[in-house]
Each structure stands twice: as C-alpha cells, then as structure tokens.
Design an enzyme around this catalytic site. Structure first.
Site, mmCIF file in Angstrom:
data_model
loop_
_atom_site.group_PDB
_atom_site.id
_atom_site.type_symbol
_atom_site.label_atom_id
_atom_site.label_comp_id
_atom_site.label_asym_id
_atom_site.label_seq_id
_atom_site.Cartn_x
_atom_site.Cartn_y
_atom_site.Cartn_z
ATOM 1 N N GLY A 6 16.391 -76.936 9.137
ATOM 2 C CA GLY A 6 17.195 -77.969 9.772
ATOM 3 C C GLY A 6 18.347 -78.414 8.894
ATOM 4 C CB SER B 133 18.363 -66.971 9.705
ATOM 5 O OG SER B 133 17.357 -67.405 10.610
ATOM 6 C CE1 TYR C 203 9.867 -78.789 2.918
ATOM 7 C CE2 TYR C 203 11.103 -80.774 3.447
ATOM 8 C CZ TYR C 203 9.907 -80.079 3.434
ATOM 9 O OH TYR C 203 8.769 -80.654 3.923
ATOM 10 C CE LYS D 294 10.061 -64.591 12.099
ATOM 11 N NZ LYS D 294 10.344 -65.266 10.803
ATOM 12 C CG ASP E 9 13.300 -63.218 12.541
ATOM 13 O OD1 ASP E 9 13.460 -63.332 11.314
ATOM 14 O OD2 ASP E 9 13.036 -64.183 13.276
ATOM 15 C CB ALA F 255 14.213 -75.155 4.168
#
Length: 327
Positions: free
Chosen positions: A12, A133, A47, A186, A239, A10
């Site tokens: 990439g 992201s 994906y 995280k 993040d 997903a």
C-alpha cells in the site's frame, strides 16, 4: 483525480508513493502510532524504511474521511486478504470505484476477492489489481507492469488513469476470476519452489515446478470460470515466475526455511510480513477438490505446512507419480 489507499503495509505504501507523484493521494493507516511515525520521519520504518515518503502524500487514520476524499476518484484496498471483508463492510452504501491488491483465498470460506465483494457489497463497482511486483521496486520507481481486472470496463479505465505512468504500466482485463486465481495460487507454488531450491534439487527441478504449477493454476482457474489466456499473462505466468524465483519473495523464503527444517511458526515470526501462501494453501486445495481438479504440487505443500509430511517426503511423492501425457 483523488486516490485513497487503505492499508499502510509495504504494498500500500509503495503504490501510494508512486501515485502521489501525479494525483492527490491519501494513505489510510490503521495504527495511530505508526501513522505518527510516518508523518514525523517521512518513512514507513516498519515495512519500507529504505524509501522516503513524498511530502505530497497524505497520511490519515480517519477511515471515513479517507474514503470520502476519493469520492470522485478511486479507492484501493491494500490489506491482507484476511481484512478484505472488513474493509468492504466499512465502505459507505455508495462507494467510489474500489480495487484491491490482496491475493489469496479467504480463510474459512475459501472465497476469492470478487466472491467476498459479491457477498458484502454487491452493488459496488469493484475489481482487482495484480501482477509481478515487489513493493520495494515499485516504491523506488523501477519499471513494473500490472493488470487491472474487472467486469466494469470504466473502473479499469479509472485504474489506468490513476496509476499508469512512465514507470508503472497498467494493462486491463475483463477476467477478474483468472487474475485472482493466478495471484492466489502462485504464492503456494512459490513455497514449493522455495522448498526445492532449499533442498538444492537444481534448476531442472525449479523449471519443472514452475511449469507444472502453472498447469495446476490454469486447471483450477478454468474450473471457476476463468479465461485460459489469463494464465499466460502478468497475473499468471508473470507473477508466478517472480514469486517463485525472486529473492524478495516472502513465500519463496518460507519454502527455503522449511527445507532447512525450521518449524513453520518460527519462520512466520522471523519473517515479519504476511506470506499469503501459508494461509491460502489449504483453501486453494479445498476449492480444487470441490471442483474435482487435481493439484498434486499444492497438495504436497499443504501436507508440509500442516506437518504431515517432510519436504523430502513431499518431493518423493511428487516424483513417484505415474507417467502420463503432459496435456
């Protein structure tokens, strides 16, 4: 500039979609059948089925030619952490600049990405690209900010030239250690937050976990040589907030399902994607213990993942800790 992205998952695919609007971009896909379907249907149905692949995006299964394609550009590794060493070993002796997207500690060694690279290709120009992201939002062109971190300032500038655009903002950093620690820890903390939310512990509990989790992340990072300010940036607090609270977070989803009493292996089968926090939690704790760093939230998550403690027992243990100064 030619850009090659290694890995048809997903993240990439999302970055390749975004980059292909400005540069000649090639996406290397390991699975021949998947690559054929992507070319035929103009989608990554496995994906990112919601987003059409641009006509300009090249799909390839030839690793060597894909790396050579970016000889004067940039190679970005977009595999899970478990495949980073393999990807680096397959690069030529004099590769282009290389950055990776994977987040976590390598299983077994407990190494971060820069430590893997130092062992596998010490002469290469390497760095990490990280930040808050979700892949689907990057693929859709929604506003996103990332940080490119490397000891090589020129490589950071190349990442900016390759990826910075009207919808993808790239900041630079000279602290790859801090950026990698933030990206790895995280995920573990997002599992903890998912557990708390799945148990309906409330927004107060969520805020406490995020805040104290950030303290754990910072302590570990500084013990490994990171700059403390990095953890207040995109790859740290940014993040963490996204992954711990966003409904698209796979690691948060693991925590939610653990709170419902589902077995971990069933959760992973149903998830269909890699949740890095599951695989790196024990490594995070091992590195912390080796450095004498206290990480009680991480320790509780590892105990739940390993079946040594129920979610409720983990919460009771955390709440039963002695009072102390916050700092």
């Amino acid at each position: 500039m030619n850009l090659t992205i290694l890995g048809g998952g997903a993240w990439g695919t999302a970055l390749a979609i975004n980059a292909s609007a400005r540069h000649a971009t090639r996406l290397w896909v390991r699975d021949t059948e998947q690559a054929h379907r992507m070319r035929t249907h103009q989608r990554n149905e496995r994906y990112l089925r919601e987003v059409r692949l641009p006509d300009t995006l090249q799909i390839s299964t030839d690793f060597d030619s894909s790396v050579e394609f970016a000889r004067d550009g940039l190679v970005i590794i977009a595999t899970p952490m478990s495949a980073l060493s393999e990807m680096l070993k397959r690069l030529p002796a004099d590769p282009p600049g290389v950055m990776w997207l994977c987040k976590g500690f390598q299983e077994g060694t407990g190494w971060l990405g820069h430590e893997v690279a130092k062992a596998v290709c010490p002469q290469a120009r390497v760095g990490v690209l990280s930040g808050p992201s979700f892949a689907i939002e990057v693929a859709q062109g929604r506003p996103t900010a990332l940080v490119a971190a490397s000891h090589d300032a020129t490589l950071c500038d190349e990442a900016v030239a390759a990826l910075h655009s009207e919808n993808l903002r790239i900041y630079t950093s000279t602290d790859p250690i801090g950026v990698e620690v933030g990206g790895a820890v995280k995920n573990v903390l997002a599992i903890a937050t998912g557990i708390a939310d799945g148990m309906n512990l409330g927004l107060n509990a969520r805020a406490a976990l995020v805040t104290r989790g950030l303290a754990e992340m910072t302590r570990l990072g500084m013990s490994l040589g990171a700059q403390p300010g990095t953890f207040m940036g995109l790859s740290g607090l940014g993040d963490l907030v996204l992954t711990a609270t966003g409904d698209l977070s796979r690691n948060r989803k693991v925590g939610l399902l653990l709170a419902q009493g589902l077995p971990l292996q069933q959760i992973l089968r149903e998830l269909g994607h890699v949740a890095e926090g599951v695989y790196s939690a024990a490594m995070v704790l091992r590195r912390a213990q080796a450095r004498g760093v206290e990480m009680p939230i991480t320790e509780a998550v590892v105990a739940v993942l390993e079946g040594r403690m129920t979610p409720r027992e983990a919460v009771e243990q955390l709440m039963g800790r002695e009072a102390r100064s916050e700092h």
